[in-house]
Every structure is written in C-alpha cells, then in structure tokens.
Design an enzyme around this catalytic site. Sequence first.
Site, PDB file in Angstrom:
ATOM      1  N   ASP A  34       0.812  -1.222   0.000  1.00 13.16           N
ATOM      2  CA  ASP A  34       0.000   0.000   0.000  1.00 13.16           C
ATOM      3  C   ASP A  34       0.843   1.268   0.000  1.00 13.16           C
ATOM      4  OD1 ASP A  34       1.028  -0.127   2.516  1.00 13.16           O
ATOM      5  OD2 ASP A  34      -0.886   0.103   3.577  1.00 13.16           O
ATOM      6  N   LYS A 191      18.679  42.302  -6.101  1.00 13.00           N
ATOM      7  CA  LYS A 191      17.416  41.974  -6.778  1.00 13.00           C
ATOM      8  C   LYS A 191      16.279  42.730  -6.108  1.00 13.00           C
ATOM      9  CE  LYS A 191      17.953  37.646  -5.835  1.00 13.00           C
ATOM     10  NZ  LYS A 191      17.824  36.182  -5.738  1.00 13.00           N
ATOM     11  N   ARG A 193      11.949  44.030  -6.794  1.00 13.96           N
ATOM     12  CA  ARG A 193      10.732  44.077  -7.602  1.00 13.96           C
ATOM     13  C   ARG A 193      10.020  45.390  -7.278  1.00 13.96           C
ATOM     14  NH1 ARG A 193       8.399  39.763 -10.025  1.00 13.96           N
ATOM     15  NH2 ARG A 193       9.555  38.330  -8.672  1.00 13.96           N
ATOM     16  N   GLY A 223      16.973  27.048 -10.637  1.00 14.46           N
ATOM     17  CA  GLY A 223      18.052  27.667 -11.389  1.00 14.46           C
ATOM     18  C   GLY A 223      17.645  28.926 -12.123  1.00 14.46           C
ATOM     19  N   THR A 225      16.719  32.060 -11.094  1.00 10.92           N
ATOM     20  CA  THR A 225      17.390  33.281 -10.647  1.00 10.92           C
ATOM     21  C   THR A 225      18.871  33.240 -10.983  1.00 10.92           C
ATOM     22  OG1 THR A 225      15.801  33.557  -8.842  1.00 10.92           O
ATOM     23  CG2 THR A 225      17.884  34.727  -8.648  1.00 10.92           C
TER      24      THR A 225
END
Length: 314
Positions: A34, A191, A193, A223, A225
């Site tokens: 199972d 980085k 935003r 991978g 970024t």
Amino acid sequence: MKLFTGNAIPELAQRIADKLYITLGNASVGRFSDGEVSVQINENVRGGDIFIIQSTCAPTNDNLIELIVMVDALRRASAARITAVIPYFGYARQDRRVRSARVPITSRVVANFLSSVGVDRILTVDLHAEQIQGFFDVPVDNVFGSPILLEDMLQQKFNNPIVVSPDIGGVMRARAIAKLFNDTDMAIIDKRRPRSNVSQIMNIIGDVYNRDCILIDDMIDTGGTLCKAADVLKDKGACRVFAYATHPIFSGNAYENIQKSMIDEIIICDTIPLKSKIRTLPNIRILTLSGMLAETIRRISNEESISAMFDYSI
C-alpha cells in the site's frame, strides 16, 4: 561504529563507508503493497554507535519517513547512540512566519519529529538557515561544503576572477570565500521588484567587466534566478560565469533553465543525487563530500572536535 542508509543517497553513503573502510549496515528499506515504508534491521546493533545517512531531498516526505522509521527501528533494537547524517536537510526554507502569515514553521516540526523519535545527534551540511539548529533538543553539527568548493576554485585558471553573491542574503558567505580565494574582489547582485506583477530587476554592485565571475550559493533549486544572474553578468561584460553551490536540488524546469543559460559551468556537491536528465548537461560538474563527511563521522564517534576541521566558518 556502524553506518546505515535509506534510499535517498545510497551512492554517497557507500563512498563514505569506503572512506571509513567499513561496510554499510544490513537493513531492508522498502515499501509495503500500500506504499507504507517498511524497515527491518538485519544485524545486531545492540550497544552500537549508529549513523544513518539520509538526505531529506525529493521525494522529501518519503525520505523523511524512511529516516524516522529507521531511527525507531534502531532505537528499539537497543542502539546506544543514533546520529542522523542529513547532508541535505529538507524543509529548511520553511523556518519562520513572514509578517505573521498563517503558515507553519515546518523545519521546527521536522526537528521535533527527529528529536522525539530518538535521534541523539544531527549531522548536516550547509543548513539554509543556521538558526534551525536551535529548533532541535539534541546537538547539531552543521558542517560546511565551502572548503571543498574553495579547494576546487583554487585549482582552476580563472581570468581576473571576482566572487559574486547572487543576493544580499549570501553576502557573508561570498565575502568569506573571496577572502580565502586570494582576497579576491567581490560583487553583489541586488534583486528588487518595484511593485507587484512587475518583473524583477537585477542591479550589479561591483565591476565585472572583462572578468570571470564566480557565483556562490548554498543551493540551486529551479536555477531560474541563477541563470538570470548569469545573463545580467554577461550583459555587463563578464568573460565567463561559474556557479558553485553545495546542494543541487534542480527541481521544476531546472534542466531547461540551465540548458539555455549563459553559465559556463556549474559545480555542485553530491548531497542530493542528480536526475539522469540533469547529468546529461555538459556544464555540470560534481564534487564529493564523502571524505569530509567520513572524517566528521569518525570524529563524532571518537568524541573528537568537529570545529577543529574548519579554521573558518561560512
């Protein structure tokens, strides 16, 4: 001392056993019809110093349950001490509640699991967040993959190299590597935003023009970024881009991202087995941590210092 392993990283476990000149313990780790995990220890472990080598990588839940059930089986078989050797510790990125969001601190849950089932000690490599050590009620040895990465870097012939941190959070790691790598210059990828639904912008802090860039990170997931960072570095005039990381998670569309990326070479460690498709990529190279982990296990078993292996921390 006896070593056992589940189904997560049998190749690394075998390499560690070979370094220690011992054979892996005899255990049957499989599945019932199972799908439930089935474990049986097939040799005497009473009074033994036991090490279970098992990364909690994908399939994460299966590998975690295998580890927990193996610990219980060994504890019930009267092992004197059980050390869980977890080269890659899954769920480490779920280590806090951001802005009081209604989410679990899953790394703490996993720590509670392991502590309550009877683990006496944890050995892991490059925890994503070092404070996770505090989640455990047992000693944790978090050793570093960086000496192995650094040793490889020193053997390469880079052209005017510069160490690059892929984000602000990795600055301390990159700075330490840069210092030991002949006190090399360092750059940082910032980085940000500007607002929701707007693409992430990457700014380079540092001069990478006409230089070989060495990206340093603890793990590579999809991978995406990392590959975007390589594109930005090449746009800024970098000659070549190399990426060094300890944990090769390579989930999702990692294969496609790396295949079309401008990264010249990705150097990773063997804390997680690579999928066969990823292994076909020509710019992937694997370094083994078996020697370092074998020596760490030997020191734990002999009650010797672990910190003496590292004259710095990254």
